[in-house]
Design a protein around this motif. Structure first.
Motif, PDB file in Angstrom:
ATOM      1  N   GLY A  34     -36.895 -12.470 -55.945  1.00  0.00           N
ATOM      2  CA  GLY A  34     -37.475 -12.071 -57.187  1.00  0.00           C
ATOM      3  C   GLY A  34     -39.051 -12.413 -57.076  1.00  0.00           C
ATOM      4  O   GLY A  34     -39.784 -11.787 -56.320  1.00  0.00           O
ATOM      5  N   ASP A  35     -39.549 -13.457 -58.092  1.00  0.00           N
ATOM      6  CA  ASP A  35     -40.733 -13.845 -57.846  1.00  0.00           C
ATOM      7  C   ASP A  35     -40.955 -15.073 -56.816  1.00  0.00           C
ATOM      8  O   ASP A  35     -41.989 -15.462 -56.546  1.00  0.00           O
ATOM      9  CB  ASP A  35     -41.345 -14.110 -59.232  1.00  0.00           C
ATOM     10  N   THR A  36     -40.076 -15.496 -56.244  1.00  0.00           N
ATOM     11  CA  THR A  36     -40.116 -16.567 -55.307  1.00  0.00           C
ATOM     12  C   THR A  36     -40.165 -16.279 -53.887  1.00  0.00           C
ATOM     13  O   THR A  36     -39.546 -15.402 -53.326  1.00  0.00           O
ATOM     14  CB  THR A  36     -38.680 -17.534 -55.411  1.00  0.00           C
ATOM     15  N   LEU A  37     -41.413 -16.675 -53.242  1.00  0.00           N
ATOM     16  CA  LEU A  37     -41.624 -16.612 -51.843  1.00  0.00           C
ATOM     17  C   LEU A  37     -40.955 -17.771 -50.930  1.00  0.00           C
ATOM     18  O   LEU A  37     -41.059 -19.113 -51.426  1.00  0.00           O
ATOM     19  CB  LEU A  37     -42.807 -16.482 -51.510  1.00  0.00           C
ATOM     20  N   VAL A  38     -40.173 -17.510 -49.883  1.00  0.00           N
ATOM     21  CA  VAL A  38     -39.763 -18.759 -49.209  1.00  0.00           C
ATOM     22  C   VAL A  38     -39.907 -18.601 -47.822  1.00  0.00           C
ATOM     23  O   VAL A  38     -40.045 -17.419 -47.268  1.00  0.00           O
ATOM     24  CB  VAL A  38     -37.965 -18.582 -49.428  1.00  0.00           C
ATOM     25  N   VAL A  89     -49.035 -12.675 -31.983  1.00  0.00           N
ATOM     26  CA  VAL A  89     -49.304 -12.802 -33.430  1.00  0.00           C
ATOM     27  C   VAL A  89     -50.596 -12.153 -33.625  1.00  0.00           C
ATOM     28  O   VAL A  89     -51.561 -12.122 -33.110  1.00  0.00           O
ATOM     29  CB  VAL A  89     -49.334 -14.322 -33.660  1.00  0.00           C
ATOM     30  N   ASN A  90     -50.830 -11.396 -34.630  1.00  0.00           N
ATOM     31  CA  ASN A  90     -51.837 -10.781 -35.457  1.00  0.00           C
ATOM     32  C   ASN A  90     -52.312 -11.272 -36.619  1.00  0.00           C
ATOM     33  O   ASN A  90     -51.542 -11.244 -37.478  1.00  0.00           O
ATOM     34  CB  ASN A  90     -51.648  -9.130 -35.461  1.00  0.00           C
ATOM     35  N   PRO A  91     -53.450 -12.041 -36.534  1.00  0.00           N
ATOM     36  CA  PRO A  91     -53.933 -12.689 -37.865  1.00  0.00           C
ATOM     37  C   PRO A  91     -54.496 -11.744 -38.928  1.00  0.00           C
ATOM     38  O   PRO A  91     -54.655 -12.009 -39.973  1.00  0.00           O
ATOM     39  CB  PRO A  91     -55.208 -13.666 -37.392  1.00  0.00           C
ATOM     40  N   HIS A  92     -54.640 -10.431 -38.466  1.00  0.00           N
ATOM     41  CA  HIS A  92     -55.292  -9.436 -39.439  1.00  0.00           C
ATOM     42  C   HIS A  92     -54.384  -8.389 -40.146  1.00  0.00           C
ATOM     43  O   HIS A  92     -54.685  -7.711 -40.792  1.00  0.00           O
ATOM     44  CB  HIS A  92     -56.235  -8.569 -38.496  1.00  0.00           C
ATOM     45  N   VAL A  93     -52.932  -8.746 -39.988  1.00  0.00           N
ATOM     46  CA  VAL A  93     -51.839  -7.906 -40.553  1.00  0.00           C
ATOM     47  C   VAL A  93     -51.325  -8.472 -41.479  1.00  0.00           C
ATOM     48  O   VAL A  93     -50.706  -9.823 -41.576  1.00  0.00           O
ATOM     49  CB  VAL A  93     -50.854  -7.267 -39.512  1.00  0.00           C
ATOM     50  N   GLU A  94     -51.090  -7.905 -42.799  1.00  0.00           N
ATOM     51  CA  GLU A  94     -50.350  -8.561 -44.105  1.00  0.00           C
ATOM     52  C   GLU A  94     -49.010  -8.669 -43.740  1.00  0.00           C
ATOM     53  O   GLU A  94     -48.375  -7.698 -43.457  1.00  0.00           O
ATOM     54  CB  GLU A  94     -50.736  -7.662 -45.196  1.00  0.00           C
ATOM     55  N   ALA A  95     -48.591  -9.810 -44.068  1.00  0.00           N
ATOM     56  CA  ALA A  95     -47.291 -10.178 -44.006  1.00  0.00           C
ATOM     57  C   ALA A  95     -46.365  -9.631 -45.305  1.00  0.00           C
ATOM     58  O   ALA A  95     -47.025 -10.081 -46.328  1.00  0.00           O
ATOM     59  CB  ALA A  95     -46.848 -11.427 -43.815  1.00  0.00           C
ATOM     60  N   LYS A  96     -45.320  -9.124 -45.107  1.00  0.00           N
ATOM     61  CA  LYS A  96     -44.093  -8.664 -46.137  1.00  0.00           C
ATOM     62  C   LYS A  96     -42.969  -9.577 -46.064  1.00  0.00           C
ATOM     63  O   LYS A  96     -42.712  -9.959 -44.959  1.00  0.00           O
ATOM     64  CB  LYS A  96     -44.201  -7.370 -46.102  1.00  0.00           C
ATOM     65  N   SER A  97     -42.229  -9.387 -46.980  1.00  0.00           N
ATOM     66  CA  SER A  97     -40.846 -10.074 -47.087  1.00  0.00           C
ATOM     67  C   SER A  97     -39.964  -9.415 -45.748  1.00  0.00           C
ATOM     68  O   SER A  97     -40.128  -8.230 -45.492  1.00  0.00           O
ATOM     69  CB  SER A  97     -40.015  -9.738 -48.089  1.00  0.00           C
ATOM     70  N   GLY A  98     -39.368 -10.266 -45.118  1.00  0.00           N
ATOM     71  CA  GLY A  98     -38.804  -9.898 -43.801  1.00  0.00           C
ATOM     72  C   GLY A  98     -39.517 -10.033 -42.508  1.00  0.00           C
ATOM     73  O   GLY A  98     -38.920 -10.150 -41.361  1.00  0.00           O
ATOM     74  N   GLN A 143     -39.686 -16.924 -40.971  1.00  0.00           N
ATOM     75  CA  GLN A 143     -39.404 -15.581 -41.586  1.00  0.00           C
ATOM     76  C   GLN A 143     -39.934 -15.588 -43.016  1.00  0.00           C
ATOM     77  O   GLN A 143     -39.361 -16.668 -43.726  1.00  0.00           O
ATOM     78  CB  GLN A 143     -37.913 -15.025 -41.440  1.00  0.00           C
ATOM     79  N   LEU A 144     -40.524 -14.762 -43.509  1.00  0.00           N
ATOM     80  CA  LEU A 144     -41.042 -14.721 -44.833  1.00  0.00           C
ATOM     81  C   LEU A 144     -39.995 -13.846 -45.579  1.00  0.00           C
ATOM     82  O   LEU A 144     -39.607 -12.856 -45.295  1.00  0.00           O
ATOM     83  CB  LEU A 144     -42.345 -14.159 -44.999  1.00  0.00           C
ATOM     84  N   LYS A 145     -39.470 -14.498 -46.753  1.00  0.00           N
ATOM     85  CA  LYS A 145     -38.270 -13.944 -47.591  1.00  0.00           C
ATOM     86  C   LYS A 145     -38.884 -13.987 -49.125  1.00  0.00           C
ATOM     87  O   LYS A 145     -39.523 -15.000 -49.646  1.00  0.00           O
ATOM     88  CB  LYS A 145     -37.129 -14.397 -47.449  1.00  0.00           C
ATOM     89  N   LYS A 146     -38.643 -12.918 -49.811  1.00  0.00           N
ATOM     90  CA  LYS A 146     -38.950 -12.833 -51.350  1.00  0.00           C
ATOM     91  C   LYS A 146     -37.542 -12.687 -51.852  1.00  0.00           C
ATOM     92  O   LYS A 146     -36.923 -11.895 -51.768  1.00  0.00           O
ATOM     93  CB  LYS A 146     -39.982 -11.721 -51.425  1.00  0.00           C
ATOM     94  N   LYS A 176     -49.008 -12.682 -38.293  1.00  0.00           N
ATOM     95  CA  LYS A 176     -47.750 -11.869 -38.397  1.00  0.00           C
ATOM     96  C   LYS A 176     -47.388 -11.994 -37.000  1.00  0.00           C
ATOM     97  O   LYS A 176     -48.215 -11.242 -35.957  1.00  0.00           O
ATOM     98  CB  LYS A 176     -47.936 -10.597 -39.272  1.00  0.00           C
ATOM     99  N   VAL A 177     -46.097 -11.847 -36.574  1.00  0.00           N
ATOM    100  CA  VAL A 177     -45.593 -11.696 -35.148  1.00  0.00           C
ATOM    101  C   VAL A 177     -45.457 -10.177 -35.199  1.00  0.00           C
ATOM    102  O   VAL A 177     -44.627  -9.445 -36.140  1.00  0.00           O
ATOM    103  CB  VAL A 177     -44.149 -12.200 -34.772  1.00  0.00           C
ATOM    104  N   VAL A 178     -46.207  -9.493 -34.263  1.00  0.00           N
ATOM    105  CA  VAL A 178     -46.106  -8.133 -34.169  1.00  0.00           C
ATOM    106  C   VAL A 178     -45.316  -7.487 -32.797  1.00  0.00           C
ATOM    107  O   VAL A 178     -44.998  -6.421 -32.774  1.00  0.00           O
ATOM    108  CB  VAL A 178     -47.452  -7.445 -34.145  1.00  0.00           C
ATOM    109  N   LYS A 179     -45.191  -8.428 -31.790  1.00  0.00           N
ATOM    110  CA  LYS A 179     -44.326  -7.943 -30.571  1.00  0.00           C
ATOM    111  C   LYS A 179     -43.886  -9.238 -29.995  1.00  0.00           C
ATOM    112  O   LYS A 179     -44.401 -10.455 -30.247  1.00  0.00           O
ATOM    113  CB  LYS A 179     -45.363  -7.376 -29.909  1.00  0.00           C
ATOM    114  N   LYS A 180     -42.843  -9.182 -29.351  1.00  0.00           N
ATOM    115  CA  LYS A 180     -42.226 -10.227 -28.382  1.00  0.00           C
ATOM    116  C   LYS A 180     -42.104  -9.655 -27.063  1.00  0.00           C
ATOM    117  O   LYS A 180     -41.839  -8.346 -26.744  1.00  0.00           O
ATOM    118  CB  LYS A 180     -40.968 -10.697 -28.770  1.00  0.00           C
ATOM    119  N   GLU A 181     -42.313 -10.437 -26.134  1.00  0.00           N
ATOM    120  CA  GLU A 181     -41.996 -10.113 -24.552  1.00  0.00           C
ATOM    121  C   GLU A 181     -41.221 -11.096 -23.891  1.00  0.00           C
ATOM    122  O   GLU A 181     -41.411 -12.340 -24.144  1.00  0.00           O
ATOM    123  CB  GLU A 181     -43.480  -9.984 -23.935  1.00  0.00           C
TER     124      GLU A 181
END
Length: 79
Positions: free
Chosen positions: A43-47, A13-22, A38-41, A71-76
């Motif tokens: 319309g104007d609603t974030l879920v 997890v990287n705390p410095h990366v902006e999270a976007k939908s998906g 998982q962040l989903k958008k 944001k999760v940036v990698k999995k191992e």
């Protein structure tokens, strides 16, 4: 959490990366309980969408406190 994430995998997890939908992320609620969603958008609603289908989406509303830890940036795999 399958098929994207399997039991025993390690997420980075990287705390410095902006999270976007998906994006997948770690979030904390106002009681400091952490969860993996998982962040989903829509319309104007974030879920916050759970990866486990037994749970329902959490709509992010004003006044409800959720803090993005990172944001999760990698999995191992663990061997």
């Amino acid at each position: 959490m399958e098929p994207e994430f399997k039991e025993g995998e390690i997420v980075i997890v990287n705390p410095h990366v902006e999270a976007k939908s998906g994006d997948y992320m770690i979030v904390k609620n106002n009681e400091e309980e952490a969860t993996f969603k998982q962040l989903k958008k829509f319309g104007d609603t974030l879920v916050l969408h759970p990866l486990n289908s037994r749970y329902e989406d959490i709509e992010l509303k004003k006044g409800v406190k959720y803090r993005i830890v990172g944001k999760v940036v990698k999995k191992e795999n663990r061997y």
